[in-house]
Design an enzyme around this catalytic site. Structure first.
Site, PDB file in Angstrom:
ATOM      1  N   ASP A 412       0.719  -1.080   0.037  1.00 61.28           N
ATOM      2  CA  ASP A 412       0.059  -0.131   0.042  1.00 61.28           C
ATOM      3  C   ASP A 412       0.859   1.332  -0.012  1.00 61.28           C
ATOM      4  O   ASP A 412       2.049   1.094   0.162  1.00 61.28           O
ATOM      5  CB  ASP A 412      -0.853   0.120   1.359  1.00 61.28           C
ATOM      6  CG  ASP A 412      -2.000   1.126   1.179  1.00 61.28           C
ATOM      7  OD1 ASP A 412      -2.475   1.671   0.077  1.00 61.28           O
ATOM      8  OD2 ASP A 412      -2.491   1.317   2.287  1.00 61.28           O
ATOM      9  N   GLU A 415       2.592   5.103  -3.963  1.00 58.34           N
ATOM     10  CA  GLU A 415       2.628   6.071  -4.996  1.00 58.34           C
ATOM     11  C   GLU A 415       3.845   7.049  -5.166  1.00 58.34           C
ATOM     12  O   GLU A 415       4.265   7.175  -6.421  1.00 58.34           O
ATOM     13  CB  GLU A 415       1.551   7.038  -4.892  1.00 58.34           C
ATOM     14  CG  GLU A 415      -0.081   6.472  -5.185  1.00 58.34           C
ATOM     15  CD  GLU A 415      -0.399   5.471  -3.879  1.00 58.34           C
ATOM     16  OE1 GLU A 415       0.009   5.734  -2.903  1.00 58.34           O
ATOM     17  OE2 GLU A 415      -0.843   4.491  -4.214  1.00 58.34           O
ATOM     18  N   ASP A 487      -9.105   3.683  -2.427  1.00 52.77           N
ATOM     19  CA  ASP A 487      -9.901   4.184  -1.294  1.00 52.77           C
ATOM     20  C   ASP A 487     -11.266   4.573  -2.140  1.00 52.77           C
ATOM     21  O   ASP A 487     -11.642   5.845  -1.900  1.00 52.77           O
ATOM     22  CB  ASP A 487      -9.473   5.193  -0.380  1.00 52.77           C
ATOM     23  CG  ASP A 487      -8.186   4.602   0.380  1.00 52.77           C
ATOM     24  OD1 ASP A 487      -7.994   3.265   0.627  1.00 52.77           O
ATOM     25  OD2 ASP A 487      -7.388   5.390   0.770  1.00 52.77           O
TER      26      ASP A 487
HETATM   27  C1  GLC Z   1      -4.974   3.270   2.455  1.00 59.50           C
HETATM   28  C2  GLC Z   1      -5.339   2.171   1.748  1.00 59.50           C
HETATM   29  C3  GLC Z   1      -6.376   1.594   2.633  1.00 59.50           C
HETATM   30  C4  GLC Z   1      -5.977   0.895   4.081  1.00 59.50           C
HETATM   31  C5  GLC Z   1      -5.530   2.219   4.576  1.00 59.50           C
HETATM   32  C6  GLC Z   1      -4.759   2.089   6.010  1.00 59.50           C
HETATM   33  O1  GLC Z   1      -5.940   4.305   2.603  1.00 59.50           O
HETATM   34  O2  GLC Z   1      -5.780   2.235   0.593  1.00 59.50           O
HETATM   35  O3  GLC Z   1      -6.941   0.422   2.023  1.00 59.50           O
HETATM   36  O4  GLC Z   1      -7.005   0.442   4.956  1.00 59.50           O
HETATM   37  O5  GLC Z   1      -4.467   2.988   3.983  1.00 59.50           O
HETATM   38  O6  GLC Z   1      -3.711   1.218   6.051  1.00 59.50           O
END
Ligand code: GLC
Length: 821
Positions: A412, A415, A487
């Site tokens: 995650d 980017e 998200d």
């Molecule tokens: C980011 C991710 C999401 C995750 C959050 C906390 O927003 O896109 O899926 O739950 O981080 O880690």
């Protein structure tokens, strides 16, 4: 110019002005005329007034064009893994033009000034540079302008919001952390600069391989051209021409690579939230899934499993014994996936940080100090995944998770996401020895993080297939990872946008895709949640996820009806696994997606692009899904050519028509294409459980020919690459009225001893033979969903709904089986 005015005669001045308007103005620099040509086998090098170009034939259908203001640098790509194939190419030139002719394509380069045009072998224009604009530079930005053909449409470009047909829109590729993005927001998380143009019964693909910020214009704010370009680097694109979109995807994924078989468990249902903790809560969720008979294969842990969000640590109070956790879950048929963020907290005494500093693996400012940005744990450094050293270091970290039995890594925030969202331009990335600025490194960071996690896991686990998920990426990401669309919001428009995002990713070479089912931000109502779960069952990666401050979103959190609906569709998903797994196998072979945009098979049917029908999609080759909002009670469905069956009732609908269809909350409209062969298995609660020894083959009577490759392997290792698989080509031959199961291939035995053939659309009067011998069959009632007991307000859905099929049982022998009717 003032001085010139005094000395040059007027006529000469006019001439200069005309020449300038063709070639360039000081602010926009064109390529100019071609001065020099050097032909070398299937490659041509050109020097123009202002640029250097190289045109290379990669295959009869793929030609690459490179161009720069400076001599071309040594070739390098994170996306492309293919080399040019030896191809017959006839190259001719005269003073005005040069042509390259392959068996499938003709390219003509005009020399005065430089411009390229692609033609079919019989001379139809597929794509041509816009005269007068062709390729030019504005400072370091380079753009190629293509003439906008009459009626031209554009599809693909990866994870892009907006309509299926992108005509009239412009897009930017710059991987961005876009929490709760709008349904028209651009850019969002990932970059795949590949699109498909469609006009006059022709289609082609263009892949711009450039990792700088890139911009695509499909007739936005202009009525002249479509264009693609980047803020730096080379003009570097691959032109792909085939008669069918499916073949374009095949060629594109030949260039950028294809996925390997995913672990079977990753195709089961995955339960997640931000965040489940402590371990007792995880066990409660696992236990409830089992008690409520909701089939599931995975639980995912979000950032709260870590000690203060520090990557590669565990919060010891919440999760005192990770190995015990993974092993207990495994005993329940559940695998654990962990979130991993790239940010490493800069904290003295934190071993990961200290080791990273010691090994010098972090991205740096131009003065060699490590870059520091803020994210979940606070101030962080970020590993340089674009260097061998950075990736190898990461491998060692990932091993810690593999060693305690974690089966999936969820990459995650890659980017890179930082608070402030402004990584400075003067941060340097190794870019495998090229030392580039953030401007060039940014868009590949996510891809290379996923790669490092994937390779690290493989190294640690040997022959076991890891499951990888990423948020950011670049073209080629399918080689390492699945992707999800970040998200989203618990809103109906988002659910439908999600479907289009998956379709577009599929057109762009990524087969393993998903979205947060139920919506990440906000709280869905019962109807929206129920519908979303149904769509989730018909999406490649099926994970329920929700944000930190939302209500519970497990299937049982929305009342009895939503629970029954969710269970119904998760059950259906598990019974469909043999079909789905075979569909994934197809993706490994030719790059064809699981979520199959209708633009792949019905490219020239204008109806499929209409906004009311653009959300419809194929789930593999046999199903067409028509997603509607949760509360719609009627909706128009468009049926492309051919005959279709309602999945639940076998009602037949002929194609090339739109039809108002009753939509109920408990039944996602799904239709089966005639002549389909759909393998299903008995219901299991997890892929760790064995189905019964009978494979059910649903065969839908039809008038088209169809091929289906049925595929099995062990579901967890790479032994299939050494021949340990079971595969058989199944064909529906409409004219001969035969269904042929060709001889099975591979070194494995099938899981199934018997095949139960269920014939749909047969009236029971047909004389059926198997390998020439008459067989008897019997009528059987098939119902794919359990009736929903409480919810349907009209009361029409309470009786079991289904269809009568003609059913017979045969041995699943390896040899050829011919079923005739
Ligand atoms: C980011 C991710 C999401 C995750 C959050 C906390 O927003 O896109 O899926 O739950 O981080 O880690």
């Amino acid at each position: 110019m003032k001085i010139l005015n005094k000395v040059l005669p007027a006529a000469l001045l006019t001439l200069c002005a005309v020449a300038a308007s063709y070639a360039q103005s000081p602010a926009v620099k064109g390529a100019g005329n071609v001065n020099q040509v050097q032909i070398n086998g299937q490659q041509v090098k050109l020097t123009t007034q202002n640029a250097f170009a190289e045109v290379t034939v990669y295959s009869p259908s793929v030609i690459r064009v490179r161009m720069d203001k400076q001599p071309l640098q040594p070739d390098f790509s994170y996306a492309v893994i293919a080399k040019p194939q030896q191809t017959k190419a006839t190259i001719n030139q005269d003073n005005n033009q040069l042509s390259i002719i392959t068996d499938s394509l003709k390219l003509v380069i005009s020399k005065k000034p430089y411009a390229v045009a692609f033609y079919t072998p019989d001379g139809k224009v597929i794509s041509e540079d816009e005269k007068g604009l062709t390729t030019s530079w504005v400072n370091e930005s380079v753009t190629t302008y293509k003439h906008m053909q009459d009626g031209e449409r554009f599809v693909g470009l990866g994870e892009k919001t907006g309509n299926l047909d992108r005509k009239g829109s412009g897009y930017t590729n710059w991987n961005s952390d876009t929490f709760g993005y709008r349904t028209d927001q651009d850019p969002i998380y990932s970059t795949i600069p590949f699109y498909i143009g469609i006009h006059h019964n022709l289609n082609y693909g263009i892949f711009l391989d450039n990792t700088f910020q890139s911009d695509f214009n499909f007739g936005a704010s202009n009525n002249r051209f479509s264009s693609f370009g980047a803020r730096g680097g080379e003009m570097n694109y691959y032109f792909i021409y085939h008669k069918h979109v499916a073949d374009i995807i095949n060629s594109y994924t030949n260039l950028t690579g294809r996925m390997k078989m995913p672990p079977l468990w990753s195709l089961g249902y995955q339960q997640n939230r931000y965040s489940y903790y402590p371990d007792t809560e995880v066990y409660r969720i696992a236990q409830t899934l089992r008690e409520k008979k909701i089939p599931a294969d995975g639980i995912t842990l979000d950032i709260h499993y870590m000690d203060k969000y520090k990557v590669f640590t565990w919060d010891k109070t919440r999760f005192p014994d990770p190995a015990k956790l993974t092993s207990k879950l495994k005993d329940m048929g559940l695998r654990l996936t962990l979130i991993v963020d790239p940010g490493v907290k800069t904290e003295a005494g934190y071993p990961v940080y200290e080791d990273g500093v010691k090994n010098n693996v972090f991205i740096k400012y131009s003065d060699s100090t490590n870059y520091t940005g803020q994210v979940w744990p606070g101030w962080c450094h970020f590993p340089d995944f674009t260097s061998d050293k950075g990736r190898s270091w990461w491998h060692g970290q990932v091993k810690k998770y593999a060693d305690v039995g974690v089966d999936g890594i969820w990459n995650d925030m890659n980017e890179i996401a930082t608070w402030g969202q402004k990584t400075p331009d003067n941060v340097l990335f190794n870019y495998d020895g090229r030392n580039v600025s953030h401007l060039q490194g940014h868009n590949v960071y996510g891809l290379e993080m996923a790669r490092a996690s994937y390779e690290g896991y493989l190294k640690a686990s040997g022959n076991k297939r890891p499951f990888m998920l990423t948020r950011a990426g670049y073209a080629g990401l399918q080689r390492y990872t699945a992707i999800w669309t970040g998200d989203n919001r618990a809103e109906e428009d988002h659910m439908l946008l999600g479907v289009r995002l998956l379709s577009s990713l599929g057109l762009s070479g990524v087969a393993f895709t998903g979205m947060d089912i139920g919506g990440f931000t906000g709280n869905p109502n019962v109807a929206l949640y129920s519908r979303w779960m149904q769509i989730g069952a018909f999406s490649p990666y099926f994970r329920n996820h929700t944000a930190v401050n939302t209500k519970s979103a497990e299937p049982w959190a929305f009342g009895e009806e939503a629970l029954e609906i969710s269970r119904n569709f998760i059950n259906l998903r598990y019974r469909l696994l043999p079909y789905l797994y075979s569909t994934f196998y197809e993706a490994t072979q030719n790059g064809h997606p699981v979520v199959r945009s209708l633009a792949i098979d019905y490219t020239f049917d204008p109806k499929i692009y209409e906004t009311q029908f653009q959300n419809q999609y194929g789930f593999g080759n046999s199903f067409m899904v028509a997603p509607f909002g949760g509360v719609d009670s009627f909706g128009a469905v468009y049926f492309p050519e051919g005959n279709w069956y309602n999945l639940y009732t076998d009602e037949q609908i002929s194609g090339k028509q739109e039809k108002l269809t009753r939509v109920s909350i408990n039944k996602l409209p799904v239709f089966v294409k005639e002549s389909s062969i759909v393998p299903m298995q008995s219901l299991i609660q997890s892929t760790a459980e064995k189905p019964t020894d009978t494979l059910t083959l649903h065969i839908y009577k039809g008038n088209r020919n169809n091929n289906f490759v049925y595929y099995e392997d062990d579901g967890e290792s790479y032994d299939y690459e050494k021949g340990s698989f079971y595969k058989r080509l199944m064909t529906y031959n409409a004219a001969a009225k035969q269904i042929v199961l060709n001889e099975a291939q591979g070194n494995r035995a099938s899981k199934f001893k018997y095949i139960k053939v269920q014939l749909h659309g047969f009236d029971g009067k047909e004389k059926v033979t198997v390998n020439g011998r008459s067989v008897s069959y019997k009528k059987e009632f098939v119902s794919l969903l359990n009736p929903i007991s409480t919810f349907d307000p009209q009361g029409t859905d309470n009786a079991p709904e289904g269809s009568n099929v003609q059913s017979l049982l045969i041995d699943n022998s390896k040899g050829r089986i011919v079923l005739a009717y």
